[in-house]
Design a protein around this motif. Structure first.
Motif, short mmCIF file in Angstrom:
data_model
loop_
_atom_site.label_atom_id
_atom_site.label_comp_id
_atom_site.label_asym_id
_atom_site.label_seq_id
_atom_site.Cartn_x
_atom_site.Cartn_y
_atom_site.Cartn_z
N ASN A 1 32.73 14.55 6.77
CA ASN A 1 32.24 15.76 6.09
C ASN A 1 31.02 16.40 6.74
O ASN A 1 30.41 17.31 6.18
N LEU A 2 30.64 15.92 7.92
CA LEU A 2 29.39 16.36 8.55
C LEU A 2 29.32 17.88 8.71
O LEU A 2 28.35 18.51 8.26
N ILE B 1 26.62 20.35 6.76
CA ILE B 1 25.61 21.12 7.50
C ILE B 1 25.72 22.61 7.17
O ILE B 1 24.72 23.31 6.96
N THR B 2 26.95 23.10 7.10
CA THR B 2 27.18 24.50 6.73
C THR B 2 26.64 24.77 5.33
O THR B 2 25.99 25.80 5.09
N ALA B 3 26.87 23.85 4.41
CA ALA B 3 26.39 24.02 3.04
C ALA B 3 24.86 24.02 2.98
O ALA B 3 24.26 24.84 2.27
N ILE B 4 24.22 23.13 3.75
CA ILE B 4 22.75 23.09 3.77
C ILE B 4 22.19 24.39 4.30
O ILE B 4 21.22 24.94 3.76
N ARG B 5 22.81 24.92 5.35
CA ARG B 5 22.33 26.18 5.93
C ARG B 5 22.53 27.35 4.97
O ARG B 5 21.77 28.32 5.00
N MET C 1 15.68 21.36 10.45
CA MET C 1 16.40 20.15 10.07
C MET C 1 15.85 18.91 10.78
O MET C 1 15.62 18.92 11.99
N ILE C 2 15.68 17.87 9.99
CA ILE C 2 15.28 16.57 10.51
C ILE C 2 16.44 15.61 10.24
O ILE C 2 16.77 15.34 9.09
N ALA C 3 17.07 15.14 11.31
CA ALA C 3 18.21 14.22 11.16
C ALA C 3 17.71 12.78 11.16
O ALA C 3 16.86 12.40 11.97
N VAL D 1 22.96 17.33 15.47
CA VAL D 1 22.31 17.72 14.22
C VAL D 1 20.81 17.54 14.35
O VAL D 1 20.34 16.48 14.78
N GLY D 2 20.06 18.56 13.94
CA GLY D 2 18.62 18.42 13.80
C GLY D 2 17.79 19.14 14.86
O GLY D 2 18.17 19.21 16.02
#
Length: 202
Positions: free
Chosen positions: A89-90, A94-98, A106-108, A142-143
């Motif tokens: 679901n990555l 990520i799309t949802a967070i943005r 973003m801090i991964a 990511v991040g």
């Protein structure tokens, strides 16, 4: 699980913090603060990557769960044991967070494998992690910043190694990372209320 910080080159040696060294929590906080944007106008999202189905890969979700239990002001946390962010679901997450936090910084947070002498080390550095690289999965980086913890030794049967990593180690590393992030948040909150002349003297 990432491979981004597996082999610590000489320039990264000073960035390593062992979870059990004296003052590790404060070292994590100070290192994180030093790499944040100077102007905190963007929302900061902490994206904790991994799955609770693998002991070694549970570092991220454990950190996320611990942070969710804390009352933080500056950091928005995603990825917990209850709602993990993993290979399947990555991209969707990520799309949802943005969509929730426009132009988020973003801090991964992710686990990784490394040399024997690096097991237990935490690295905080600029740039993204590449989730899934340690088990040959092709996922987007990511991040803007990453926090990785070396949970076990790399080089052979990585998937099996992750499955057989000691939970005790992963839990303690997660506590150090989560407490460090929380300490950084409290520092930022304190600065919010400092008179200007005192803030400049810090």
């Amino acid at each position: 699980m990432s491979l981004s910080s597996i082999f610590f080159q000489s320039k990264n040696e000073k960035e390593r913090i062992f979870y059990d060294e004296q003052g590790a929590t404060t070292l994590v906080a100070m290192r994180l603060l030093s790499l944040l944007p100077t102007s905190l106008t963007k929302p900061i999202a902490i994206v904790c990557i991994g799955t609770d189905r693998s002991t070694g890969d549970a570092l991220g979700p454990l950190v996320g769960t611990m942070l969710k239990e804390k009352n933080m002001t500056y950091f928005h946390v995603y990825g917990t044991l209850e709602e993990p962010i993993h290979a399947v679901n990555l991209e969707e997450k990520i799309t949802a967070i943005r969509s929730i936090h426009e132009n988020a910084f973003m801090i991964a947070v992710d686990a990784c494998l490394g040399r024997l002498k690096s097991v237990g080390a935490i690295t905080i550095a600029e740039g993204p992690v590449r989730p899934g690289a340690g088990v040959n999965k092709q996922l987007p980086p990511v991040g803007d910043l990453h926090i990785t913890g070396v949970v076990n030794v790399s080089g052979f049967m990585e998937f099996f190694v992750l499955q057989n990593t000691r939970l005790h180690l992963v839990m303690n590393m997660a506590k150090t990372i989560a407490n460090g992030i929380y300490e950084a948040d409290r520092y930022l909150k304190r600065r919010e209320y400092l008179p200007k002349h005192l803030e400049q003297s810090k």
